[in-house]
Design a protein around this motif. Structure first.
Motif, PDB file in Angstrom:
ATOM      1  N   THR A 234       0.840  -1.200   0.000  1.00  0.00           N
ATOM      2  CA  THR A 234       0.000   0.000   0.000  1.00  0.00           C
ATOM      3  C   THR A 234       0.870   1.244   0.000  1.00  0.00           C
ATOM      4  OG1 THR A 234      -1.752  -1.150   1.220  1.00  0.00           O
ATOM      5  CG2 THR A 234      -1.805   1.252   1.218  1.00  0.00           C
ATOM      6  N   ASP A 235       0.594   2.150  -0.953  1.00  0.00           N
ATOM      7  CA  ASP A 235       1.276   3.448  -0.939  1.00  0.00           C
ATOM      8  C   ASP A 235       0.264   4.517  -0.518  1.00  0.00           C
ATOM      9  OD1 ASP A 235      -0.342   3.888  -3.120  1.00  0.00           O
ATOM     10  OD2 ASP A 235       1.280   3.906  -4.605  1.00  0.00           O
ATOM     11  N   ARG A 236       0.486   5.751  -0.874  1.00  0.00           N
ATOM     12  CA  ARG A 236      -0.389   6.822  -0.401  1.00  0.00           C
ATOM     13  C   ARG A 236      -1.784   6.763  -1.012  1.00  0.00           C
ATOM     14  NH1 ARG A 236       3.081  12.073  -1.643  1.00  0.00           N
ATOM     15  NH2 ARG A 236       3.341  10.851  -3.551  1.00  0.00           N
ATOM     16  N   GLU A 237      -1.906   6.183  -2.211  1.00  0.00           N
ATOM     17  CA  GLU A 237      -3.198   6.216  -2.899  1.00  0.00           C
ATOM     18  C   GLU A 237      -3.820   4.839  -3.101  1.00  0.00           C
ATOM     19  OE1 GLU A 237      -3.584   8.810  -6.354  1.00  0.00           O
ATOM     20  OE2 GLU A 237      -1.558   9.530  -5.985  1.00  0.00           O
ATOM     21  N   TYR A 238      -2.997   3.815  -3.371  1.00  0.00           N
ATOM     22  CA  TYR A 238      -3.541   2.531  -3.776  1.00  0.00           C
ATOM     23  C   TYR A 238      -2.975   1.375  -2.945  1.00  0.00           C
ATOM     24  CZ  TYR A 238      -5.099   4.976  -8.002  1.00  0.00           C
ATOM     25  OH  TYR A 238      -5.690   5.838  -8.874  1.00  0.00           O
ATOM     26  N   THR A 239      -3.747   0.296  -2.954  1.00  0.00           N
ATOM     27  CA  THR A 239      -3.267  -0.981  -2.449  1.00  0.00           C
ATOM     28  C   THR A 239      -3.096  -1.908  -3.649  1.00  0.00           C
ATOM     29  OG1 THR A 239      -4.316  -0.770  -0.287  1.00  0.00           O
ATOM     30  CG2 THR A 239      -3.814  -2.999  -1.044  1.00  0.00           C
ATOM     31  N   TYR A 240      -1.891  -2.403  -3.832  1.00  0.00           N
ATOM     32  CA  TYR A 240      -1.571  -3.288  -4.950  1.00  0.00           C
ATOM     33  C   TYR A 240      -1.538  -4.730  -4.444  1.00  0.00           C
ATOM     34  CZ  TYR A 240      -0.153   1.068  -7.192  1.00  0.00           C
ATOM     35  OH  TYR A 240      -0.145   2.335  -7.710  1.00  0.00           O
TER      36      TYR A 240
ATOM     37  N   ARG B 218      -6.427  -1.349  -6.077  1.00  0.00           N
ATOM     38  CA  ARG B 218      -7.695  -0.760  -5.668  1.00  0.00           C
ATOM     39  C   ARG B 218      -7.385   0.499  -4.872  1.00  0.00           C
ATOM     40  NH1 ARG B 218      -6.876  -5.067  -2.113  1.00  0.00           N
ATOM     41  NH2 ARG B 218      -6.915  -4.511   0.115  1.00  0.00           N
ATOM     42  N   PRO B 219      -8.284   1.474  -4.911  1.00  0.00           N
ATOM     43  CA  PRO B 219      -8.041   2.708  -4.156  1.00  0.00           C
ATOM     44  C   PRO B 219      -7.908   2.416  -2.665  1.00  0.00           C
ATOM     45  CG  PRO B 219      -9.834   3.017  -5.731  1.00  0.00           C
ATOM     46  CD  PRO B 219      -9.510   1.549  -5.721  1.00  0.00           C
ATOM     47  N   LYS B 220      -7.001   3.108  -2.028  1.00  0.00           N
ATOM     48  CA  LYS B 220      -6.763   2.897  -0.595  1.00  0.00           C
ATOM     49  C   LYS B 220      -8.008   3.213   0.224  1.00  0.00           C
ATOM     50  CE  LYS B 220      -3.545   4.362   3.057  1.00  0.00           C
ATOM     51  NZ  LYS B 220      -2.394   5.235   3.357  1.00  0.00           N
ATOM     52  N   ALA B 221      -8.768   4.204  -0.234  1.00  0.00           N
ATOM     53  CA  ALA B 221      -9.965   4.611   0.496  1.00  0.00           C
ATOM     54  C   ALA B 221     -11.145   3.692   0.223  1.00  0.00           C
ATOM     55  CB  ALA B 221     -10.334   6.047   0.121  1.00  0.00           C
TER      56      ALA B 221
ATOM     57  N   ASN C  89       7.299  -2.768  -3.356  1.00  0.00           N
ATOM     58  CA  ASN C  89       7.128  -1.501  -4.074  1.00  0.00           C
ATOM     59  C   ASN C  89       6.251  -1.733  -5.302  1.00  0.00           C
ATOM     60  OD1 ASN C  89       7.382   1.192  -4.632  1.00  0.00           O
ATOM     61  ND2 ASN C  89       9.436   1.064  -5.492  1.00  0.00           N
ATOM     62  N   ALA C  90       5.574  -0.657  -5.714  1.00  0.00           N
ATOM     63  CA  ALA C  90       4.764  -0.687  -6.924  1.00  0.00           C
ATOM     64  C   ALA C  90       4.796   0.700  -7.541  1.00  0.00           C
ATOM     65  CB  ALA C  90       3.329  -1.110  -6.612  1.00  0.00           C
ATOM     66  N   TYR C  91       5.007   0.785  -8.838  1.00  0.00           N
ATOM     67  CA  TYR C  91       5.096   2.082  -9.510  1.00  0.00           C
ATOM     68  C   TYR C  91       4.698   1.905 -10.976  1.00  0.00           C
ATOM     69  CZ  TYR C  91       9.701  -0.085 -10.175  1.00  0.00           C
ATOM     70  OH  TYR C  91      10.715  -0.973 -10.434  1.00  0.00           O
ATOM     71  N   GLU C  92       4.568   3.021 -11.668  1.00  0.00           N
ATOM     72  CA  GLU C  92       4.092   3.024 -13.052  1.00  0.00           C
ATOM     73  C   GLU C  92       5.117   3.751 -13.924  1.00  0.00           C
ATOM     74  OE1 GLU C  92      -0.066   4.038 -15.494  1.00  0.00           O
ATOM     75  OE2 GLU C  92       0.190   4.659 -13.411  1.00  0.00           O
ATOM     76  N   PRO C  93       6.119   3.020 -14.448  1.00  0.00           N
ATOM     77  CA  PRO C  93       7.169   3.669 -15.248  1.00  0.00           C
ATOM     78  C   PRO C  93       6.625   4.385 -16.474  1.00  0.00           C
ATOM     79  CG  PRO C  93       7.764   1.409 -14.680  1.00  0.00           C
ATOM     80  CD  PRO C  93       6.328   1.584 -14.335  1.00  0.00           C
ATOM     81  N   SER C  94       5.613   3.816 -17.109  1.00  0.00           N
ATOM     82  CA  SER C  94       4.971   4.452 -18.249  1.00  0.00           C
ATOM     83  C   SER C  94       3.479   4.172 -18.174  1.00  0.00           C
ATOM     84  CB  SER C  94       5.557   3.941 -19.574  1.00  0.00           C
ATOM     85  OG  SER C  94       5.435   2.529 -19.667  1.00  0.00           O
TER      86      SER C  94
END
Length: 517
Positions: free
Chosen positions: A413-419, A430-433, A483-488
């Motif tokens: 989970t980061d600031r916005e989403y749970t992966y 999915r959105p964290k909220a 970690n989870a991120y969106e390179p492109s």
């Protein structure tokens, strides 16, 4: 001239002490050994210079190889020995620039700045970190070995399970044939008995329906025959507005004749045989005038003040014959009608089967139940074999070390989403909220020698490609999505540590291979 002389003296002194010019690594020392003519050949072969011109603070060689220990050549390299730590090369332009680039301070030999030799401290810290990394890698490798053994046992167990299921399926096929024959054998007499019962009931019902229809036809005929002359004529049809074909509010003689099959009048036999069947669905009994609903009196117009406009003379209220109280005779008639309807419903319901037929139905139900249970088990076996075969045909790595990850899911989970990553199945976010889960991809393939997993064909991005994920696997003591991120756009990347990615660590050496002294 004095500076050049000083550098020559320093260069010769250093050479005498360590056997190579300042700034030269041990691995390159042989290329700097003086020959019989005391001539140095530039390493790129571009020229030769007298040996005493090495490190004279003047760049003679195009590749800067003649000035490894000074900043004269911008393209030269100065070698930091860094005894006790990791040796490295720095740009020659950094030599004597007032910044300590080498942990042993050898790049600042002119004394512009006093550099503390902290190579031993750095080396100690580095070795401690390496030991910890080696320990974790060793721990992970041991787990990996256990996972491999567990995977092999699991694979063998699933292969044996498939063999057992296939044997059971073969035996079940023979049983299904036997149960199918018993079912057919039981359903034959059942169908014959049920058909016989239902046919008898159908014939009985048809007779009763005809009798009931004849009674209704007689009632309708008598109601229509207003003058009781034994005929229903055109004039007796006209009062019934249900026979108004063109819906103009009047039943014409032509419309009445059409319902009488172009006759002026018909007797009961013709009425029941030719007329009643066509009109019984629309025929309505006339309601006597004294039973019709009396509309409320019209509202009198009012003046501007809201007071009813005065009339010339008060008129007497007309006498309205009251509808008989519902608690009297009409209740009795309604009850009788309801009883008749209930009796009709009961009469229309097929009677129960006789005991012999019930026994045949019970026997057939039992045969069908046994066949259905066996057939369901056969389908379940097919599903289990398909699932097990899919499991066995999946690539779990060179030694099946990643099989342990299947049927498990991991989240980050980061600031916005749970992966979420479910190895060999799906990746999602999915959105964290809270909210709808988005499919980022389904298991696809391996890349980079089993170091990267690819999940593709995820939910389509609006006006873009399908979402996909690349999972980068590295060695770690536990399974963890880190970690989870969106390179492109719409292409995601996950970092996942796991003991499955741990290879056997190298054995520690007694002497640090980087210690050149």
């Amino acid at each position: 001239m004095y500076c050049i002389y000083f550098l020559l003296i320093v260069g010769v002194k250093v050479s005498a002490e360590i056997g190579r010019p300042r700034g030269v690594s041990i691995s390159m020392a042989s290329k700097y050994e003086p020959n019989d003519q005391k001539i140095f050949r530039c390493l790129d072969g571009s020229g030769t210079i007298p040996y005493e011109h090495l490190n004279d603070d003047y760049c003679d060689c195009a590749d800067g190889s003649d000035e490894p220990g000074t900043s004269a050549c911008t393209n030269g390299k100065f070698h930091c020995t860094n005894a006790g730590y990791t040796p490295k090369n720095v740009q020659s332009s950094r030599v004597n620039d007032g910044v300590c680039d080498c942990c042993d301070g050898s790049d600042e030999y002119e004394g512009k700045i006093e550099c503390v030799n902290n190579c031993k401290e750095l080396g100690k810290k580095m070795r401690e970190e390496q030991d910890e990394k080696r320990r974790l890698q060793e721990e992970g490798f041991k787990k990996r070995e256990g996972f491999i053994a567990e995977a092999n046992n699991m694979m063998e167990g699933k292969k044996l399970k498939i063999q057992e299921l296939e044997k059971e399926k073969t035996e079940l096929q023979d049983k299904l044939k036997e149960l199918e024959a018993k079912k057919a054998e039981a359903e034959g007499p059942e169908k014959e008995a049920k058909d016989k019962h239902e046919q008898a009931w159908k014939e009985q019902k048809e007779v009763r329906d005809k009798e009931r229809s004849a009674i209704k036809a007689r009632e309708a005929f008598d109601e229509l025959d207003l003058n009781k002359d034994g005929f229903v004529d055109v004039l007796e049809i006209i009062p019934h507005m249900e026979f108004d074909i063109d819906s103009n509010g009047v039943v014409s003689e032509e419309e009445a004749k059409e319902h009488l099959e172009d006759n002026e009048k018909v007797d009961f036999d013709e009425f029941s045989s030719r007329i009643w069947g066509n009109i019984q669905s629309i025929y309505k009994k006339l309601v006597p005038d004294d039973q019709k609903e009396v509309p409320p009196p019209p509202v009198e117009p009012q003046g501007e003040t809201g007071v009813p406009a005065p009339t010339e003379e008060p008129q007497a209220t007309p006498h309205i014959t009251p509808i008989p109280d519902e608690g009297d005779d009409y209740d009795d008639e309604d009850d009788e009608d309801e009883d008749d309807e209930e009796d009709a419903v009961d009469e229309d319901k097929m009677p129960e089967y006789d005991e012999e037929t019930k026994a045949l139905i019970a026997a057939a139900d039992e045969a069908r139940k046994n066949h259905e249970e066996a057939d369901k088990r056969s389908r379940d076996i097919d599903g289990e074999i398909t699932t097990l075969t899919s499991y066995l045909n999946t690539d779990y790595g060179k030694d099946k070390e990643y099989a342990i990850l299947r049927d498990n899911c991991y989240e980050y989970t980061d600031r916005e989403y749970t992966y979420k990553l479910c190895p060999f199945a799906t990746a999602s976010q999915r959105p964290k909220a809270g909210g709808h889960e988005t499919n980022l991809g389904r298991w696809g393939r391996w890349e980079n020698d089993y170091k990267v997993q690819v999940y593709d064909h995820g939910q389509n991005c609006w006006n873009g490609p399908d979402r996909s994920v690349k999972v980068h696997l590295t060695c770690g003591p536990e399974h963890q999505l880190t970690n989870a991120y969106e390179p492109s756009r719409c292409e995601y990347a996950f970092d996942f540590i796991t003991p499955c990615a741990c290879n056997q660590p190298p054995q520690p050496q007694d002497k640090d291979p980087h210690d050149e002294l």
